[in-house]
Design a protein around this motif. Sequence first.
Motif, PDB file in Angstrom:
ATOM      1  N   ARG A  54       0.833  -1.210   0.000  1.00  0.00           N
ATOM      2  CA  ARG A  54       0.000   0.000   0.000  1.00  0.00           C
ATOM      3  C   ARG A  54       0.865   1.257   0.000  1.00  0.00           C
ATOM      4  NH1 ARG A  54      -2.241  -0.620   4.604  1.00  0.00           N
ATOM      5  NH2 ARG A  54      -3.873  -2.044   3.909  1.00  0.00           N
ATOM      6  N   ASN A  55       1.921   1.247   0.802  1.00  0.00           N
ATOM      7  CA  ASN A  55       2.833   2.397   0.835  1.00  0.00           C
ATOM      8  C   ASN A  55       3.544   2.582  -0.507  1.00  0.00           C
ATOM      9  OD1 ASN A  55       2.149   2.788   3.521  1.00  0.00           O
ATOM     10  ND2 ASN A  55       3.885   1.600   4.292  1.00  0.00           N
ATOM     11  N   LYS A  56       3.934   1.464  -1.131  1.00  0.00           N
ATOM     12  CA  LYS A  56       4.593   1.549  -2.430  1.00  0.00           C
ATOM     13  C   LYS A  56       3.658   2.086  -3.499  1.00  0.00           C
ATOM     14  CE  LYS A  56       7.336  -1.258  -5.596  1.00  0.00           C
ATOM     15  NZ  LYS A  56       7.857  -2.631  -5.891  1.00  0.00           N
ATOM     16  N   ASP A  57       2.410   1.641  -3.491  1.00  0.00           N
ATOM     17  CA  ASP A  57       1.428   2.140  -4.458  1.00  0.00           C
ATOM     18  C   ASP A  57       1.177   3.628  -4.258  1.00  0.00           C
ATOM     19  OD1 ASP A  57       1.229  -0.383  -5.472  1.00  0.00           O
ATOM     20  OD2 ASP A  57      -0.625  -0.894  -4.411  1.00  0.00           O
ATOM     21  N   ARG A  58       1.155   4.068  -3.006  1.00  0.00           N
ATOM     22  CA  ARG A  58       0.938   5.486  -2.730  1.00  0.00           C
ATOM     23  C   ARG A  58       2.088   6.332  -3.274  1.00  0.00           C
ATOM     24  NH1 ARG A  58       0.525   5.035   2.344  1.00  0.00           N
ATOM     25  NH2 ARG A  58      -1.719   4.645   2.422  1.00  0.00           N
ATOM     26  N   VAL A  59       3.315   5.844  -3.084  1.00  0.00           N
ATOM     27  CA  VAL A  59       4.480   6.575  -3.597  1.00  0.00           C
ATOM     28  C   VAL A  59       4.471   6.604  -5.126  1.00  0.00           C
ATOM     29  CG1 VAL A  59       6.997   6.556  -3.742  1.00  0.00           C
ATOM     30  CG2 VAL A  59       5.870   6.083  -1.568  1.00  0.00           C
ATOM     31  N   ALA A  61       1.857   6.412  -7.069  1.00  0.00           N
ATOM     32  CA  ALA A  61       0.779   7.290  -7.523  1.00  0.00           C
ATOM     33  C   ALA A  61       1.214   8.754  -7.508  1.00  0.00           C
ATOM     34  CB  ALA A  61      -0.461   7.088  -6.649  1.00  0.00           C
ATOM     35  N   VAL A  62       1.951   9.137  -6.470  1.00  0.00           N
ATOM     36  CA  VAL A  62       2.449  10.517  -6.396  1.00  0.00           C
ATOM     37  C   VAL A  62       3.445  10.786  -7.526  1.00  0.00           C
ATOM     38  CG1 VAL A  62       3.770  12.130  -4.995  1.00  0.00           C
ATOM     39  CG2 VAL A  62       2.060  10.671  -3.919  1.00  0.00           C
TER      40      VAL A  62
END
Length: 232
Positions: A54-59, A61-62
Motif C-alpha cells: 500500500r505504501n509503495k502504491d501510494r508513492v 501514484a504521487v
Amino acid sequence: FRSLKLSERAIHLAGTAERMGPKPVAKKAGIAKKKVPTIPETLLAKAKLKTERRNKDRVNAVKDAKAKRDKRRLIFKRAENHLRKHKKQQHALVQLHREAKKVGNFYVPDEPKLAFVMRIRGINQIHPRVRKILQLLRLRQINNGVFVKLNKATINMLRIVEPQIAWGYPSMKSVHDLCYKRGYGKVDRRRVPIADNTTVETVLGKHDIICVEDLVSEIYNVGPHFKEASNF
C-alpha cells in the motif's frame, strides 16, 4: 498372621503416597487466568506485506501524478513554440510581399512541399499500373486521404492517377483539423483513431514526436521524420 499381613500392606500404601507427593488442589472456577491466543506468523507476514504494498502504491501514484503534470506542461510549451514559429513564418512572408510591391516587383514564394491526396473513384476499369500507384500511395478505398511529400517522382505518380484522385496544397489549419478530426494511426497493426497524445507517443516517441501538435508540425513543415509521421 493375618493382622501382620494387613499392617505390611498399610505401610506399603503409606510409602507410595509419600513418593507421589501431595494431591493437587483443584483450582476454583473463575480464578484461573485465561491464556491469550497468539496471532499466527503467516497472518502477520501477510499484513506486513499488504502495508508495504500500500505504501509503495501510494508513492508510485504521487510519482505518476507528477510525471503527468510535467508532461502536460511540456506539451503545452511545445504547442506554443509551434504556433509562434508558424506565425513568424507567415509574418516574414507578408514582409517579403510588401517589400517586393514597394519596388514594383512580385514575390514568388517557394513551391509547395506538401500535398493532400484523396481518392474519389473506385476500382472498376482501372489499368493495373494505376492500381499499383494507388496502392503505393495507400489509397485503397474511396475517400481515403494521405499526406504526400512533393518531389519529381511523386508529382509524376499523381499525374498518372489524376482521374482517380483529388489533391491540393493544405494550409496549417487544414492539417490541424484533419489530424484532430479525421486522423487515424497504426498501433500494433491496428487502425485506431488519434484520441490522445499517448497514442502518438507510443509509436512516434522515439522520433521526438510526443503529441498531436508535434505530429501536425512535422507533417506541415515536411520535417526529417515526415515518412514515419505520415505513415503513422
